[in-house]
Design a protein around this motif. Structure first.
Motif, mmCIF file in Angstrom:
data_model
loop_
_atom_site.group_PDB
_atom_site.id
_atom_site.type_symbol
_atom_site.label_atom_id
_atom_site.label_comp_id
_atom_site.label_asym_id
_atom_site.label_seq_id
_atom_site.Cartn_x
_atom_site.Cartn_y
_atom_site.Cartn_z
ATOM 1 N N LYS A 126 85.645 72.986 -15.191
ATOM 2 C CA LYS A 126 85.488 71.796 -16.026
ATOM 3 C C LYS A 126 85.450 70.508 -15.195
ATOM 4 O O LYS A 126 85.288 69.420 -15.754
ATOM 5 N N ASP A 138 84.154 68.064 -11.835
ATOM 6 C CA ASP A 138 83.052 67.792 -10.924
ATOM 7 C C ASP A 138 83.504 68.063 -9.492
ATOM 8 O O ASP A 138 84.563 67.590 -9.060
ATOM 9 N N THR A 139 82.702 68.804 -8.784
ATOM 10 C CA THR A 139 82.988 69.078 -7.373
ATOM 11 C C THR A 139 82.161 68.119 -6.510
ATOM 12 O O THR A 139 81.158 67.579 -6.966
ATOM 13 N N ARG A 199 81.355 73.581 -4.660
ATOM 14 C CA ARG A 199 80.557 74.521 -5.446
ATOM 15 C C ARG A 199 79.300 74.878 -4.651
ATOM 16 O O ARG A 199 78.707 74.026 -3.985
ATOM 17 N N ASP A 203 78.280 71.680 -2.062
ATOM 18 C CA ASP A 203 78.146 70.254 -2.400
ATOM 19 C C ASP A 203 79.179 69.373 -1.723
ATOM 20 O O ASP A 203 79.264 68.173 -2.002
#
Length: 383
Positions: free
Chosen positions: A10, A12-13, A279, A295
């Motif tokens: 859930k 953000d990476t 990710r 990323d």
């Protein structure tokens, strides 16, 4: 360390994830070895990790702070560190930073040159303060670690040569707004061969004999930090061997009556509690290599690019017994040095898999940058 991957999905990476249980266990282990040694004082090196949440926990545990800038002194103050437990090092203290330190009433300046001593005296005199100073002495002890994190040799930019120790102290004694309070040493970082600390103790003992002959009273000895951690097996060795480390100094350092012994631990306090979570964007297959492109890059974790260091790399989305393959793990930054590792053996990895770069709690988030106009990583904590 366990990772709440359902929660990660859930978020953000890339981001930093801190396991506070490991941090608290580490602090408990430090106190178990120092609380009964009443003349042992540990100052956490804020340069390792200045996340406010991390700093508050360390301050609440009762450790002091080791700062290398005025900004770190202010961060320590905001986190609740006792000003009388703050030591301030650095070869280039500005006038503004010296004033901040004097206003906060810090315990000691670790002085690295005679020009710095004179400026501290001048500013303290103007402010009507008395600055306590310790001289950082280069003991010429090789820490047997990476050249970029070795600091105790004669050719390093830090500190004062041993032969200049007595003249420096005599100079301090002649000034009206400074008070000589001790000697400071720091030979390097990520030290795993503890025998180098025995060599440091031997050198300090020699210097103390010289001080005795000169009739110089020295209230404090500061041996710096540098204790390393296990980057290859973070789950097997989540907490450094503090028992052996502190016992070594107790055994080999010949302290004078009433002397206080100070330590500046950073990496060994916070490294294992933190991981960088990324990710997988793509799995690229070349003719001779396969690449896992994530990323996160050196904008989030610069150590591999800067030092050639390796962080244990874990595919959190794959089962432990999954078939494996060999990859180069790389980031998205537009630089060829943006490589986390080469020939990394991982479970067969797919787009979307979470990758954890372990032991990143030290010199990770704190060194992040916005190069390529990237956003700084967020930080999340275990419950």
């Amino acid at each position: 360390m366990t990772f709440p991957t359902t929660i990660f999905s859930k978020l953000d990476t890339p981001f930093y994830y801190y396991d506070l249980d490991i941090l608290n266990q580490t602090l408990k282990a430090i106190h178990a070895e120092t609380d009964h040694r009443k003349n042992f004082h540990v100052h956490y090196a804020i340069k390792a990790n200045a996340n406010p949440g991390i700093l508050e926990i360390i301050a609440q545990s009762g450790l002091g702070a080791d700062c290398v800038s005025g900004g770190e002194i202010e961060a320590a103050d905001m986190a609740g560190f006792d000003g009388q437990k703050i030591v301030y090092a650095g070869v280039g203290k500005s006038d503004k930073e010296i004033r901040i330190a004097l206003e906060k009433g810090i315990f000691c300046f670790n002085v690295e040159s005679l020009p710095e001593l004179e400026v501290i005296n001048e500013i303290a005199h103007e402010m009507g303060k008395k600055a306590h100073v310790a001289f950082r002495i280069n003991p010429n002890v090789d820490a047997h670690t990476h050249a970029k994190i070795t600091t105790g040799l004669n050719e390093n930019k830090f500190g004062i040569a041993m032969e200049d120790m007595i003249p420096a102290i005599r100079k301090a004694e002649s000034l009206d707004a400074v008070e000589y309070t001790g000697l400071h040493f720091h030979i390097g970082s990520q030290i795993l061969d503890l025998s180098v600390y025995v060599a440091l103790c031997d050198r300090i003992n020699e210097l103390q004999d010289i001080l005795d002959k000169e009739g110089i009273q020295t209230a404090n000895i500061n041996v710096g930090g540098g204790l390393g951690i296990d980057y290859d097996n973070p789950d097997g060795n989540p907490i450094p061997n503090f028992k052996e480390y502190f016992e070594l100094f107790e055994e080999h350092l010949k302290l004078r009556e009433g002397q206080q012994l100070h330590f500046e631990l950073g990496r060994s306090v916070v490294a294992q509690c933190g991981s960088l979570i990324a990710r997988t964007l793509y799995v690229k297959e070349g003719h001779t290599k396969k690449f896992v492109i994530v990323d996160a890059g050196f904008t989030e974790l610069v150590r591999p690019a800067m030092y050639g260091s390796h962080h244990f790399t874990q595919n959190l989305s794959a089962a432990n017994d999954a078939p494996k393959d060999k990859y180069d793990v790389v980031g998205p930054i537009c630089e060829s040095s943006d490589v986390f590792s080469t020939d990394e053996v991982l479970p067969i990895t797919h787009r979307g898999d979470f990758i954890a770069f372990r032991s990143a709690g030290a010199y990770g988030e704190v060194m992040a940058s916005t190069y390529n106009c990237r956003q700084l990583p967020e930080a999340y904590f275990s419950e």
